[in-house]
Motif scaffolding. Structure first.
Motif, mmCIF file in Angstrom:
data_model
loop_
_atom_site.group_PDB
_atom_site.id
_atom_site.type_symbol
_atom_site.label_atom_id
_atom_site.label_comp_id
_atom_site.label_asym_id
_atom_site.label_seq_id
_atom_site.Cartn_x
_atom_site.Cartn_y
_atom_site.Cartn_z
ATOM 1 N N GLN A 37 -9.254 1.455 1.282
ATOM 2 C CA GLN A 37 -9.310 0.267 0.427
ATOM 3 C C GLN A 37 -9.599 0.681 -1.001
ATOM 4 O O GLN A 37 -10.281 1.665 -1.258
ATOM 5 N N ASP A 38 -9.055 -0.120 -1.906
ATOM 6 C CA ASP A 38 -9.330 0.141 -3.311
ATOM 7 C C ASP A 38 -10.669 -0.498 -3.694
ATOM 8 O O ASP A 38 -11.393 -1.014 -2.835
ATOM 9 N N LEU A 39 -10.973 -0.454 -4.938
ATOM 10 C CA LEU A 39 -12.234 -0.974 -5.478
ATOM 11 C C LEU A 39 -12.489 -2.419 -5.075
ATOM 12 O O LEU A 39 -13.627 -2.858 -4.952
ATOM 13 N N TYR A 40 -11.417 -3.184 -4.843
ATOM 14 C CA TYR A 40 -11.535 -4.616 -4.600
ATOM 15 C C TYR A 40 -11.344 -5.009 -3.139
ATOM 16 O O TYR A 40 -11.452 -6.170 -2.798
ATOM 17 N N GLY A 41 -11.008 -4.052 -2.290
ATOM 18 C CA GLY A 41 -10.770 -4.356 -0.885
ATOM 19 C C GLY A 41 -9.310 -4.463 -0.504
ATOM 20 O O GLY A 41 -8.992 -4.691 0.658
ATOM 21 N N ASN A 42 -8.387 -4.320 -1.481
ATOM 22 C CA ASN A 42 -6.969 -4.281 -1.144
ATOM 23 C C ASN A 42 -6.730 -3.065 -0.263
ATOM 24 O O ASN A 42 -7.280 -1.992 -0.515
ATOM 25 N N LEU A 43 -5.897 -3.224 0.761
ATOM 26 C CA LEU A 43 -5.643 -2.136 1.695
ATOM 27 C C LEU A 43 -4.421 -1.324 1.291
ATOM 28 O O LEU A 43 -3.399 -1.881 0.897
ATOM 29 N N TRP A 44 -4.581 -0.014 1.418
ATOM 30 C CA TRP A 44 -3.555 0.967 1.080
ATOM 31 C C TRP A 44 -3.360 1.905 2.262
ATOM 32 O O TRP A 44 -4.315 2.185 2.984
ATOM 33 N N ASP A 45 -2.165 2.421 2.413
ATOM 34 C CA ASP A 45 -1.901 3.549 3.301
ATOM 35 C C ASP A 45 -1.729 4.798 2.447
ATOM 36 O O ASP A 45 -0.980 4.764 1.456
ATOM 37 N N LEU A 46 -2.416 5.854 2.817
ATOM 38 C CA LEU A 46 -2.127 7.189 2.282
ATOM 39 C C LEU A 46 -1.248 7.848 3.336
ATOM 40 O O LEU A 46 -1.662 7.972 4.486
ATOM 41 N N ILE A 47 -0.024 8.221 2.954
ATOM 42 C CA ILE A 47 0.950 8.727 3.930
ATOM 43 C C ILE A 47 1.571 10.031 3.451
ATOM 44 O O ILE A 47 2.026 10.133 2.315
ATOM 45 N N GLU A 48 1.599 11.005 4.367
ATOM 46 C CA GLU A 48 2.456 12.169 4.179
ATOM 47 C C GLU A 48 3.589 12.003 5.191
ATOM 48 O O GLU A 48 3.371 12.094 6.405
ATOM 49 N N ILE A 54 -8.289 -11.665 -6.202
ATOM 50 C CA ILE A 54 -8.716 -10.273 -6.315
ATOM 51 C C ILE A 54 -9.123 -9.745 -4.942
ATOM 52 O O ILE A 54 -9.935 -10.353 -4.256
ATOM 53 N N GLY A 55 -8.511 -8.645 -4.555
ATOM 54 C CA GLY A 55 -8.848 -7.999 -3.298
ATOM 55 C C GLY A 55 -8.140 -8.561 -2.082
ATOM 56 O O GLY A 55 -8.277 -8.026 -0.988
ATOM 57 N N ASN A 56 -7.389 -9.629 -2.257
ATOM 58 C CA ASN A 56 -6.713 -10.233 -1.110
ATOM 59 C C ASN A 56 -5.297 -10.662 -1.481
ATOM 60 O O ASN A 56 -4.819 -11.696 -1.030
ATOM 61 N N GLN A 57 -4.645 -9.868 -2.271
ATOM 62 C CA GLN A 57 -3.323 -10.248 -2.765
ATOM 63 C C GLN A 57 -2.243 -10.169 -1.698
ATOM 64 O O GLN A 57 -1.164 -10.718 -1.870
ATOM 65 N N THR A 58 -2.539 -9.521 -0.572
ATOM 66 C CA THR A 58 -1.553 -9.427 0.510
ATOM 67 C C THR A 58 -2.091 -10.039 1.801
ATOM 68 O O THR A 58 -1.631 -9.692 2.888
ATOM 69 N N GLY A 59 -3.068 -10.918 1.696
ATOM 70 C CA GLY A 59 -3.571 -11.633 2.855
ATOM 71 C C GLY A 59 -4.238 -10.758 3.902
ATOM 72 O O GLY A 59 -4.221 -11.077 5.083
ATOM 73 N N GLY A 60 -4.814 -9.631 3.491
ATOM 74 C CA GLY A 60 -5.510 -8.751 4.420
ATOM 75 C C GLY A 60 -4.638 -7.675 5.050
ATOM 76 O O GLY A 60 -5.132 -6.852 5.808
ATOM 77 N N ARG A 61 -3.353 -7.678 4.740
ATOM 78 C CA ARG A 61 -2.447 -6.634 5.253
ATOM 79 C C ARG A 61 -2.443 -5.451 4.299
ATOM 80 O O ARG A 61 -2.767 -5.588 3.125
ATOM 81 N N VAL A 62 -2.031 -4.296 4.807
ATOM 82 C CA VAL A 62 -1.796 -3.162 3.918
ATOM 83 C C VAL A 62 -0.655 -3.578 2.986
ATOM 84 O O VAL A 62 0.412 -3.980 3.451
ATOM 85 N N GLY A 63 -0.919 -3.505 1.712
ATOM 86 C CA GLY A 63 0.074 -3.959 0.744
ATOM 87 C C GLY A 63 0.611 -2.871 -0.153
ATOM 88 O O GLY A 63 1.568 -3.083 -0.882
ATOM 89 N N PHE A 64 -0.014 -1.693 -0.105
ATOM 90 C CA PHE A 64 0.356 -0.617 -1.011
ATOM 91 C C PHE A 64 0.415 0.678 -0.215
ATOM 92 O O PHE A 64 -0.410 0.918 0.656
ATOM 93 N N PHE A 65 1.391 1.506 -0.531
ATOM 94 C CA PHE A 65 1.643 2.720 0.237
ATOM 95 C C PHE A 65 1.752 3.886 -0.735
ATOM 96 O O PHE A 65 2.652 3.919 -1.573
ATOM 97 N N LEU A 66 0.820 4.811 -0.623
ATOM 98 C CA LEU A 66 0.740 5.954 -1.524
ATOM 99 C C LEU A 66 1.213 7.195 -0.783
ATOM 100 O O LEU A 66 0.563 7.658 0.163
ATOM 101 N N ARG A 67 2.365 7.714 -1.184
ATOM 102 C CA ARG A 67 2.923 8.909 -0.546
ATOM 103 C C ARG A 67 2.293 10.155 -1.142
ATOM 104 O O ARG A 67 2.080 10.235 -2.354
#
Length: 132
Positions: A117-128, A70-83
């Motif tokens: 970061q989300d609730l658990y610390g997973n990193l996301w990019d918000l991108i336009e 939980i919170g580290n599913q991508t090893g600390g890298r940005v793992g999700f990209f929200l356009r």
């Protein structure tokens, strides 16, 4: 000819209800399905409001190995990209909802972006994305 597409990604969470509240209330995602399963699990699917891309299956951890991810599913890298089609609007809305940002927004050749970061610390990019 058949077409394939990525339609669902699993995200391990600590609590169905806590995760649903964050993604739907703080990030404004739609809950597409929340169905109880016979084994006590839930089929809980969320997707960015109005989006047509992949959805997220919020999967409550069921053992110690899953809880450790939980919170580290991508090893600390940005793992999700929200356009987004309006960076300023969504950045402001996320800020007002208490979403934690890792940096100030920046302009890159590919668009305007900020890491959150989300609730658990997973990193996301918000991108336009940059206009073509």
């Amino acid at each position: 000819m058949s077409a394939n597409s990525l339609f669902l990604v699993s995200l391990v969470v600590d609590s169905y209800d806590r995760a649903k509240a964050f993604y739907c209330d703080s990030l404004g995602f739609d809950c597409l399905e929340d169905t109880a399963m016979p084994d006590g699990k839930r089929w809980l699917v969320v997707r960015p409001r109005g989006g047509e891309g992949a959805s997220i299956l919020l999967a409550q951890a069921s053992d110690e190995a899953q809880r450790a991810a939980i919170g580290n599913q991508t090893g600390g890298r940005v793992g999700f990209f929200l356009r987004t089609d309006d960076f300023a609007r969504d950045h402001r809305r996320f800020t007002e909802a208490g979403v934690l940002f890792q940096e100030e927004p920046r302009h890159e050749p590919y668009g305007t972006v900020v890491v959150f970061q989300d609730l658990y610390g997973n990193l996301w990019d918000l991108i336009e994305p940059a206009k073509a």
